[in-house]
Design a protein around this motif. Sequence first.
Motif, PDB file in Angstrom:
ATOM      1  N   GLU A 182       0.863  -1.192   0.000  1.00 23.29           N
ATOM      2  CA  GLU A 182       0.000   0.000   0.000  1.00 23.29           C
ATOM      3  C   GLU A 182       0.892   1.233   0.000  1.00 23.29           C
ATOM      4  OE1 GLU A 182      -3.396  -0.054   2.562  1.00 23.29           O
ATOM      5  OE2 GLU A 182      -3.591   2.111   2.582  1.00 23.29           O
TER       6      GLU A 182
ATOM      7  N   ASP B  59      -5.233   2.695  -2.233  1.00 21.62           N
ATOM      8  CA  ASP B  59      -6.053   3.443  -1.280  1.00 21.62           C
ATOM      9  C   ASP B  59      -6.196   4.870  -1.809  1.00 21.62           C
ATOM     10  OD1 ASP B  59      -6.986   5.067   0.835  1.00 21.62           O
ATOM     11  OD2 ASP B  59      -6.196   3.658   2.322  1.00 21.62           O
TER      12      ASP B  59
ATOM     13  N   HIS C 197      -9.175   0.645  -1.559  1.00 25.53           N
ATOM     14  CA  HIS C 197      -9.636   1.289  -0.324  1.00 25.53           C
ATOM     15  C   HIS C 197     -10.226   2.661  -0.641  1.00 25.53           C
ATOM     16  CE1 HIS C 197      -6.356  -1.092   2.086  1.00 25.53           C
ATOM     17  NE2 HIS C 197      -7.191  -1.868   1.451  1.00 25.53           N
TER      18      HIS C 197
ATOM     19  N   GLU D 129     -12.308   2.688   4.460  1.00 25.43           N
ATOM     20  CA  GLU D 129     -11.288   2.801   5.507  1.00 25.43           C
ATOM     21  C   GLU D 129     -11.205   4.271   5.936  1.00 25.43           C
ATOM     22  OE1 GLU D 129      -7.205   2.095   4.329  1.00 25.43           O
ATOM     23  OE2 GLU D 129      -6.731   1.298   6.311  1.00 25.43           O
TER      24      GLU D 129
HETATM   25 ZN    ZN Z   1      -5.734   1.709   3.125  1.00 25.92          ZN
END
Ligand code: ZN
Length: 298
Positions: free
Chosen positions: A156, A195, A227, A271
């Motif tokens: 990530e 994300d 995400h 998230e």
């Molecule tokens: Zn994340």
Amino acid sequence: MRDFSTDHRWLSINTATVRQQRGQDWPLLDILDACGQRGIRAVSPWRDQVAAAGLQATANKLQEHGIELSGYCRGGMFTYTDAASRQASRDDNRRALDEACTLHAPCLVLVVGGLPGALAGHAAHRDIAGAREQVNEGIAALLDDARERQMPLAIEPLHPMYAADRACINTLAQALDVCDALDPGRTGALGLAVDLYHVWWDPTLAVQIQRAGPDANGDGSRLLAFHVCDWLTPTTHLLEDRGMMGDGVIDIPHIRALVEAQGFAGYSEVEIFSRGNWWRQDGGQVLDTCIERHRRCV
Ligand code: ZN
């Protein structure tokens, strides 16, 4: 692109989103009950929440509700100052892999670490290039363990504001360079957690998502997790002021279209770390809001 407007079958809840409602920890097993009651089919729990609930009890509760994981948070923190801290990181990451296997996670998410000691407020040095070398070395070593267990690793990239203390991999391009170096055959063992909070601003976002996508035969995609949340203006805290989808400036449907154009067909994992707003609300109401925004804004 998939139509999310009529149901929430592709919604996942990252359980940090509801980890501490109104000043009290919301126990993971209770979160899973609340998700099950709402027909939420997937979650991504954090290791500390699983440890508090018990690994087997968590696995049993997931099975009871038929909830699967969209990822497991998290491994990583590869940077070190000496042989002992290097070994400790390796051991801890192996344990994370084993937990991910017990919970049947599709991937272990990696937040790779920054300058050693910086998270505690005392960076051991200023050598970010050296830290990045240690990260490459750490992922390479963990990849052997991950392959043994058939548990994919999802790097990530974190927003550059976290380069010092949380992750010195800060762009999709950087993460993909690591993937290409360590898994040139695109075996599925190593990929990305995309994300939006961390990558939405990147001028090369579309190019990198395409680069992460599969080959002409549809094989070898690096897109392992997606995400979502939103970027608020102004943002009042570097870590704990993420916004609910629809409340900020990220064009979420546009970016979802980009990953789905590359064949991504997994969960949209919500998230949100929000000390000043969403963590202050009733957890069930937060989950209901996530469902509504998932349908309307993702
Ligand atoms: Zn994340």
